[in-house]
Scaffold this motif. Sequence first.
Motif, mmCIF file in Angstrom:
data_model
loop_
_atom_site.group_PDB
_atom_site.id
_atom_site.type_symbol
_atom_site.label_atom_id
_atom_site.label_comp_id
_atom_site.label_asym_id
_atom_site.label_seq_id
_atom_site.Cartn_x
_atom_site.Cartn_y
_atom_site.Cartn_z
ATOM 1 N N ASP A 1 19.949 13.071 60.758
ATOM 2 C CA ASP A 1 20.484 11.521 61.639
ATOM 3 C C ASP A 1 19.828 10.912 61.273
ATOM 4 O O ASP A 1 18.789 10.316 60.698
ATOM 5 C CB ASP A 1 19.377 12.759 63.203
ATOM 6 C CG ASP A 1 20.191 14.056 63.042
ATOM 7 O OD1 ASP A 1 21.503 14.036 63.089
ATOM 8 O OD2 ASP A 1 19.437 15.170 63.505
ATOM 9 N N PRO A 2 20.302 9.773 62.144
ATOM 10 C CA PRO A 2 19.311 7.852 61.829
ATOM 11 C C PRO A 2 18.423 8.218 62.869
ATOM 12 O O PRO A 2 17.939 9.044 63.740
ATOM 13 C CB PRO A 2 20.670 7.414 62.254
ATOM 14 C CG PRO A 2 21.428 8.349 63.200
ATOM 15 C CD PRO A 2 21.636 9.842 62.721
ATOM 16 N N PRO A 3 17.588 7.296 62.373
ATOM 17 C CA PRO A 3 16.494 6.820 63.306
ATOM 18 C C PRO A 3 16.993 6.666 65.146
ATOM 19 O O PRO A 3 17.584 6.504 64.843
ATOM 20 C CB PRO A 3 15.625 5.594 62.806
ATOM 21 C CG PRO A 3 16.612 5.523 61.510
ATOM 22 C CD PRO A 3 17.944 6.000 61.746
ATOM 23 N N ASP A 4 15.533 7.496 65.187
ATOM 24 C CA ASP A 4 15.909 7.159 66.708
ATOM 25 C C ASP A 4 15.190 6.023 67.350
ATOM 26 O O ASP A 4 15.139 5.239 66.803
ATOM 27 C CB ASP A 4 14.837 8.367 67.180
ATOM 28 C CG ASP A 4 14.828 9.066 69.281
ATOM 29 O OD1 ASP A 4 16.570 8.138 69.053
ATOM 30 O OD2 ASP A 4 14.102 8.754 69.782
ATOM 31 N N ASP A 5 16.629 5.389 68.146
ATOM 32 C CA ASP A 5 16.063 4.385 68.276
ATOM 33 C C ASP A 5 15.659 4.217 69.966
ATOM 34 O O ASP A 5 16.247 5.134 71.007
ATOM 35 C CB ASP A 5 16.984 3.046 67.828
ATOM 36 C CG ASP A 5 18.559 3.574 69.197
ATOM 37 O OD1 ASP A 5 19.296 4.286 69.459
ATOM 38 O OD2 ASP A 5 19.511 2.849 68.629
ATOM 39 N N ASP A 6 14.894 2.987 70.115
ATOM 40 C CA ASP A 6 14.747 2.908 71.832
ATOM 41 C C ASP A 6 15.610 2.939 72.931
ATOM 42 O O ASP A 6 15.362 3.388 73.745
ATOM 43 C CB ASP A 6 14.226 1.670 71.894
ATOM 44 C CG ASP A 6 12.701 1.235 71.055
ATOM 45 O OD1 ASP A 6 11.878 1.685 70.518
ATOM 46 O OD2 ASP A 6 12.154 0.376 70.808
ATOM 47 N N ALA A 7 16.995 2.436 72.500
ATOM 48 C CA ALA A 7 18.163 2.298 72.975
ATOM 49 C C ALA A 7 18.099 3.827 73.672
ATOM 50 O O ALA A 7 18.389 4.608 74.925
ATOM 51 C CB ALA A 7 19.784 2.159 72.893
ATOM 52 N N LEU A 8 18.272 4.775 72.842
ATOM 53 C CA LEU A 8 18.668 6.317 72.713
ATOM 54 C C LEU A 8 17.314 7.029 73.119
ATOM 55 O O LEU A 8 17.624 7.952 74.319
ATOM 56 C CB LEU A 8 18.451 7.183 71.527
ATOM 57 C CG LEU A 8 20.330 6.835 70.678
ATOM 58 C CD1 LEU A 8 20.288 7.985 69.188
ATOM 59 C CD2 LEU A 8 21.224 7.207 71.969
ATOM 60 N N ARG A 9 16.399 6.364 73.218
ATOM 61 C CA ARG A 9 14.980 6.898 74.020
ATOM 62 C C ARG A 9 15.386 6.822 75.321
ATOM 63 O O ARG A 9 14.924 7.663 75.943
ATOM 64 C CB ARG A 9 13.795 6.668 72.762
ATOM 65 C CG ARG A 9 13.053 7.634 73.570
ATOM 66 C CD ARG A 9 11.270 7.457 72.750
ATOM 67 N NE ARG A 9 11.512 5.579 72.324
ATOM 68 C CZ ARG A 9 12.221 5.405 70.788
ATOM 69 N NH1 ARG A 9 11.990 6.970 69.709
ATOM 70 N NH2 ARG A 9 11.601 5.012 70.242
#
Length: 84
Positions: A9-17
């Motif tokens: 999985d791609p790293p969790d970015d601020d937008a998704l969080r």
Amino acid sequence: MSVCRVTPDPPDDDALRGERQRIGRSIRNARMDADLTQEQVFLAIPLNRAYYQQIESGVANPSLNTLLRIARVLGVRIADLLHG
């Protein structure tokens, strides 16, 4: 011959969080509007207590089926939780 590679999985970015946190707030607000406790909701689905708390806090990444079950217990449409 092709080889199927599974990428992590791609790293969790601020937008998704941020989106998960917004959806979690919508779930919490709908639960409170329905005058239900977290326990009443996670037992009705059923879900693990800690996992349900992670959903409301925006940490967990629930499946569509889980969101549909939560919406059903809260008496709202899933769209209300996603657009909250």
